[in-house]
Motif scaffolding. Structure first.
Motif, short mmCIF file in Angstrom:
data_model
loop_
_atom_site.label_atom_id
_atom_site.label_comp_id
_atom_site.label_asym_id
_atom_site.label_seq_id
_atom_site.Cartn_x
_atom_site.Cartn_y
_atom_site.Cartn_z
N TRP A 86 16.52 12.49 13.94
CA TRP A 86 17.52 12.29 12.90
C TRP A 86 18.65 11.38 13.36
O TRP A 86 19.09 10.50 12.62
CB TRP A 86 18.07 13.62 12.41
CG TRP A 86 17.14 14.30 11.46
CD1 TRP A 86 16.35 15.38 11.72
CD2 TRP A 86 16.88 13.94 10.10
NE1 TRP A 86 15.62 15.70 10.61
CE2 TRP A 86 15.92 14.83 9.60
CE3 TRP A 86 17.37 12.93 9.27
CZ2 TRP A 86 15.45 14.75 8.30
CZ3 TRP A 86 16.89 12.86 7.98
CH2 TRP A 86 15.94 13.77 7.51
N ARG A 89 13.87 17.98 19.51
CA ARG A 89 13.22 16.68 19.31
C ARG A 89 13.49 16.15 17.90
O ARG A 89 13.69 14.97 17.70
CB ARG A 89 11.72 16.85 19.53
CG ARG A 89 10.97 15.59 19.52
CD ARG A 89 11.19 14.92 20.83
NE ARG A 89 10.27 13.81 20.94
CZ ARG A 89 10.52 12.77 21.68
NH1 ARG A 89 11.62 12.72 22.36
NH2 ARG A 89 9.66 11.81 21.76
N GLU A 90 13.54 17.06 16.93
CA GLU A 90 13.80 16.65 15.55
C GLU A 90 15.23 16.13 15.40
O GLU A 90 15.47 15.19 14.65
CB GLU A 90 13.55 17.82 14.60
CG GLU A 90 13.58 17.41 13.15
CD GLU A 90 13.17 18.55 12.24
OE1 GLU A 90 13.81 18.71 11.21
OE2 GLU A 90 12.20 19.25 12.58
N VAL A 148 16.05 24.35 14.38
CA VAL A 148 15.59 22.97 14.38
C VAL A 148 15.23 22.59 15.82
O VAL A 148 16.04 22.77 16.72
CB VAL A 148 16.70 22.04 13.85
CG1 VAL A 148 16.27 20.59 13.91
CG2 VAL A 148 17.10 22.44 12.45
#
Length: 147
Positions: A66, A61-62, A58
């Motif tokens: 979240w 940045r993701e 992952v």
């Protein structure tokens, strides 16, 4: 003759106290949403941008998106529940049914959610951002190679 004392009607100070509490909850919700936007938009995990994007993990940045979205959702839920609580309590004051409450369930729930989110962020930050660069590259290279 013993006449039972009449239950005093709600006074203006009771309404104003409820309104101050309501506005404090609204400020808390707006602050949570603002902080969530900052986390999602600018990324608290921006230090990990050096990791190549070819790895099937992952992207950092993701994760910021979240965590930021979780904070924004908690802030929105706080605002919705505070409006519901305010309307209920003012209705009770209008009907002279107000009972003194000693525990704010809303405060306990919000602090539990924020505590869990904080623990998750702390675990992530200590596990991934405290390792030296070469250890992170080796870890992610092992994941990419299927080891």
């Amino acid at each position: 003759m013993d006449i039972p004392p009449a239950k005093p009607a709600a006074e203006l100070r009771d309404y104003l106290a409820e309104e101050r509490t309501f506005l404090a909850w609204i400020r808390t919700g707006i602050s949570l949403m603002g902080f969530g936007f900052v986390v999602a938009r600018f990324g608290i995990f921006g230090d990990m941008l050096y990791i190549p994007h070819s790895f099937p993990v992952v992207p950092p940045r993701e994760l910021s998106v979240w965590f930021g979205a979780a904070l924004i959702a908690i802030g929105a839920i706080v605002n919705l529940f505070s409006a519901r609580r305010f309307m209920r309590l003012v209705g009770e004051l209008n009907r002279d049914q107000f009972a003194h409450r000693s525990l704010s369930k809303q405060g306990v729930i919000v602090s539990c959610f924020l505590g869990l989110l904080g623990i998750a962020m702390t675990i992530y930050l200590t596990l991934f951002l405290t390792q030296p660069l070469h250890a992170l590259h080796a870890t992610f290279a092992g994941v990419a190679a299927g080891k």
